[in-house]
Write a protein that holds these residues in place. Structure first.
Motif, PDB file in Angstrom:
ATOM      1  N   VAL A   5       0.817  -1.231   0.000  1.00 16.41           N
ATOM      2  CA  VAL A   5       0.000   0.000   0.000  1.00 16.41           C
ATOM      3  C   VAL A   5       0.852   1.285   0.000  1.00 16.41           C
ATOM      4  O   VAL A   5       0.389   2.319  -0.461  1.00 16.41           O
ATOM      5  N   LEU A   6       2.057   1.195   0.507  1.00 20.33           N
ATOM      6  CA  LEU A   6       2.969   2.354   0.497  1.00 20.33           C
ATOM      7  C   LEU A   6       4.333   1.897  -0.040  1.00 20.33           C
ATOM      8  O   LEU A   6       5.321   1.824   0.703  1.00 20.33           O
ATOM      9  N   PRO A   7       4.395   1.596  -1.341  1.00 16.99           N
ATOM     10  CA  PRO A   7       5.630   0.993  -1.884  1.00 16.99           C
ATOM     11  C   PRO A   7       6.873   1.865  -1.774  1.00 16.99           C
ATOM     12  O   PRO A   7       7.988   1.345  -1.809  1.00 16.99           O
ATOM     13  N   ARG A   8       6.695   3.164  -1.613  1.00 18.88           N
ATOM     14  CA  ARG A   8       7.871   4.047  -1.488  1.00 18.88           C
ATOM     15  C   ARG A   8       8.031   4.548  -0.050  1.00 18.88           C
ATOM     16  O   ARG A   8       8.656   5.577   0.187  1.00 18.88           O
ATOM     17  N   GLY A   9       7.398   3.837   0.865  1.00 19.22           N
ATOM     18  CA  GLY A   9       7.494   4.265   2.257  1.00 19.22           C
ATOM     19  C   GLY A   9       6.472   5.331   2.594  1.00 19.22           C
ATOM     20  O   GLY A   9       5.659   5.717   1.749  1.00 19.22           O
ATOM     21  N   ARG A  10       6.545   5.812   3.813  1.00 16.77           N
ATOM     22  CA  ARG A  10       5.490   6.716   4.269  1.00 16.77           C
ATOM     23  C   ARG A  10       5.506   8.097   3.634  1.00 16.77           C
ATOM     24  O   ARG A  10       4.551   8.858   3.775  1.00 16.77           O
ATOM     25  N   PHE A  11       6.543   8.456   2.943  1.00 17.34           N
ATOM     26  CA  PHE A  11       6.563   9.752   2.266  1.00 17.34           C
ATOM     27  C   PHE A  11       6.249   9.635   0.776  1.00 17.34           C
ATOM     28  O   PHE A  11       6.222  10.627   0.058  1.00 17.34           O
ATOM     29  N   GLY A  12       5.986   8.402   0.320  1.00 16.67           N
ATOM     30  CA  GLY A  12       5.661   8.200  -1.093  1.00 16.67           C
ATOM     31  C   GLY A  12       4.158   8.180  -1.326  1.00 16.67           C
ATOM     32  O   GLY A  12       3.362   8.392  -0.409  1.00 16.67           O
ATOM     33  N   GLU A  13       3.796   7.934  -2.566  1.00 17.85           N
ATOM     34  CA  GLU A  13       2.378   7.890  -2.946  1.00 17.85           C
ATOM     35  C   GLU A  13       1.724   6.615  -2.428  1.00 17.85           C
ATOM     36  O   GLU A  13       2.380   5.581  -2.309  1.00 17.85           O
ATOM     37  N   ILE A  14       0.433   6.709  -2.155  1.00 24.14           N
ATOM     38  CA  ILE A  14      -0.343   5.525  -1.802  1.00 24.14           C
ATOM     39  C   ILE A  14      -0.577   4.730  -3.088  1.00 24.14           C
ATOM     40  O   ILE A  14      -0.903   5.303  -4.126  1.00 24.14           O
ATOM     41  N   ASN A  15      -0.384   3.420  -3.015  1.00 22.06           N
ATOM     42  CA  ASN A  15      -0.572   2.560  -4.177  1.00 22.06           C
ATOM     43  C   ASN A  15      -2.039   2.124  -4.265  1.00 22.06           C
ATOM     44  O   ASN A  15      -2.483   1.266  -3.505  1.00 22.06           O
ATOM     45  N   SER A  16      -2.735   2.712  -5.221  1.00 15.81           N
ATOM     46  CA  SER A  16      -4.174   2.423  -5.326  1.00 15.81           C
ATOM     47  C   SER A  16      -4.450   0.954  -5.635  1.00 15.81           C
ATOM     48  O   SER A  16      -5.484   0.421  -5.252  1.00 15.81           O
ATOM     49  N   ILE A  17      -3.522   0.279  -6.302  1.00 12.86           N
ATOM     50  CA  ILE A  17      -3.722  -1.146  -6.608  1.00 12.86           C
ATOM     51  C   ILE A  17      -3.690  -1.958  -5.306  1.00 12.86           C
ATOM     52  O   ILE A  17      -4.500  -2.863  -5.099  1.00 12.86           O
ATOM     53  N   GLY A  18      -2.753  -1.620  -4.433  1.00 15.76           N
ATOM     54  CA  GLY A  18      -2.664  -2.318  -3.144  1.00 15.76           C
ATOM     55  C   GLY A  18      -3.877  -2.044  -2.267  1.00 15.76           C
ATOM     56  O   GLY A  18      -4.413  -2.954  -1.632  1.00 15.76           O
ATOM     57  N   VAL A  19      -4.317  -0.793  -2.253  1.00 21.37           N
ATOM     58  CA  VAL A  19      -5.505  -0.448  -1.460  1.00 21.37           C
ATOM     59  C   VAL A  19      -6.718  -1.202  -1.996  1.00 21.37           C
ATOM     60  O   VAL A  19      -7.524  -1.738  -1.234  1.00 21.37           O
ATOM     61  N   LYS A  20      -6.818  -1.308  -3.328  1.00 22.10           N
ATOM     62  CA  LYS A  20      -7.947  -2.019  -3.933  1.00 22.10           C
ATOM     63  C   LYS A  20      -7.944  -3.493  -3.515  1.00 22.10           C
ATOM     64  O   LYS A  20      -9.004  -4.066  -3.250  1.00 22.10           O
ATOM     65  N   PHE A  21      -6.758  -4.097  -3.454  1.00 17.55           N
ATOM     66  CA  PHE A  21      -6.693  -5.503  -3.036  1.00 17.55           C
ATOM     67  C   PHE A  21      -7.330  -5.682  -1.650  1.00 17.55           C
ATOM     68  O   PHE A  21      -8.190  -6.549  -1.457  1.00 17.55           O
ATOM     69  N   TYR A  22      -6.919  -4.861  -0.685  1.00 14.00           N
ATOM     70  CA  TYR A  22      -7.465  -5.015   0.677  1.00 14.00           C
ATOM     71  C   TYR A  22      -8.938  -4.605   0.733  1.00 14.00           C
ATOM     72  O   TYR A  22      -9.721  -5.197   1.472  1.00 14.00           O
ATOM     73  N   ASN A  23      -9.305  -3.627  -0.064  1.00 14.23           N
ATOM     74  CA  ASN A  23     -10.709  -3.215  -0.123  1.00 14.23           C
ATOM     75  C   ASN A  23     -11.580  -4.360  -0.655  1.00 14.23           C
ATOM     76  O   ASN A  23     -12.647  -4.654  -0.101  1.00 14.23           O
ATOM     77  N   ASP A  24     -11.117  -5.022  -1.704  1.00 14.96           N
ATOM     78  CA  ASP A  24     -11.860  -6.155  -2.273  1.00 14.96           C
ATOM     79  C   ASP A  24     -11.936  -7.305  -1.270  1.00 14.96           C
ATOM     80  O   ASP A  24     -12.972  -7.972  -1.160  1.00 14.96           O
ATOM     81  N   LEU A  25     -10.837  -7.551  -0.559  1.00 19.18           N
ATOM     82  CA  LEU A  25     -10.832  -8.602   0.465  1.00 19.18           C
ATOM     83  C   LEU A  25     -11.863  -8.289   1.549  1.00 19.18           C
ATOM     84  O   LEU A  25     -12.661  -9.152   1.928  1.00 19.18           O
ATOM     85  N   ILE A  26     -11.854  -7.056   2.029  1.00 16.82           N
ATOM     86  CA  ILE A  26     -12.792  -6.664   3.092  1.00 16.82           C
ATOM     87  C   ILE A  26     -14.232  -6.771   2.591  1.00 16.82           C
ATOM     88  O   ILE A  26     -15.108  -7.265   3.308  1.00 16.82           O
ATOM     89  N   ASP A  27     -14.475  -6.353   1.354  1.00 13.43           N
ATOM     90  CA  ASP A  27     -15.826  -6.489   0.778  1.00 13.43           C
ATOM     91  C   ASP A  27     -16.252  -7.948   0.748  1.00 13.43           C
ATOM     92  O   ASP A  27     -17.399  -8.275   1.077  1.00 13.43           O
ATOM     93  N   ALA A  28     -15.330  -8.838   0.340  1.00 19.55           N
ATOM     94  CA  ALA A  28     -15.647 -10.280   0.279  1.00 19.55           C
ATOM     95  C   ALA A  28     -15.960 -10.814   1.668  1.00 19.55           C
ATOM     96  O   ALA A  28     -16.884 -11.613   1.851  1.00 19.55           O
TER      97      ALA A  28
END
Ligand SMILES: *[C@@H]1O[C@H](CO)[C@@H](O)[C@H](O)[C@H]1NC(C)=O
Length: 136
Positions: A106-129
């Motif tokens: 979710v934070l591939p460049r560490g806490r000062f980098g961009e949020i990875n929307s693909i990673g967030v989507k993975f956990y979002n889809d898991l939580i939805d399931a």
């Protein structure tokens, strides 16, 4: 989760029930029966969805660190098979699931980098399931 692990959980529930004489009806309806995992141990997909490397990825790839050379590159392939895993947990009758979030997903460049929307989507889809199956 591999089927054999789920089977082992199911067997463990049965053994506890046999050994103690307890069954589910002995617990309050609000009691949560759960499973738990760790992202590195189950996810795999170690270079997918713009994930970066984490300490375990680097450590396990260094020759000599892991006796048989195994890694979590694929692990239980939960990254691709989470829907099956949620279904298996549901079939066991568990109603809670503790999982961890891979920060390198979710934070591939560490806490000062961009949020990875693909990673967030993975956990979002898991939580939805999980919510769809009544797990919290
Ligand atoms: C994934 O990484 C590539 C290469 O850095 C980038 O161009 C792309 O925008 C990223 N995709 C997302 C959804 O962040």
């Amino acid at each position: 989760m591999e089927l054999k692990k789920v089977f082992a959980f199911g067997l463990l529930f049965e053994l506890i029930s046999l050994a103690t004489g307890l069954d589910r009806s002995d617990f309050p309806s609000s009691f949560l029966f759960g499973t738990a995992t760790s992202c590195y141990q189950i996810e795999g997909g170690y270079l997918e969805g713009n994930k970066s490397l984490n300490n375990w990825d680097v450590f396990t790839h260094m020759p000599g660190n892991i006796k048989d050379g195994s890694t979590g590159d694929v692990a239980d392939d939960h990254y691709h098979r989470y829907m099956e895993d949620v279904e298996l947990m549901h079939s066991l009758g568990v109603n809670s699931y503790r999982f961890s979030i891979s920060w390198s997903r979710v934070l591939p460049r560490g806490r000062f980098g961009e949020i990875n929307s693909i990673g967030v989507k993975f956990y979002n889809d898991l939580i939805d399931a999980l919510l769809l199956k009544g797990s919290i």
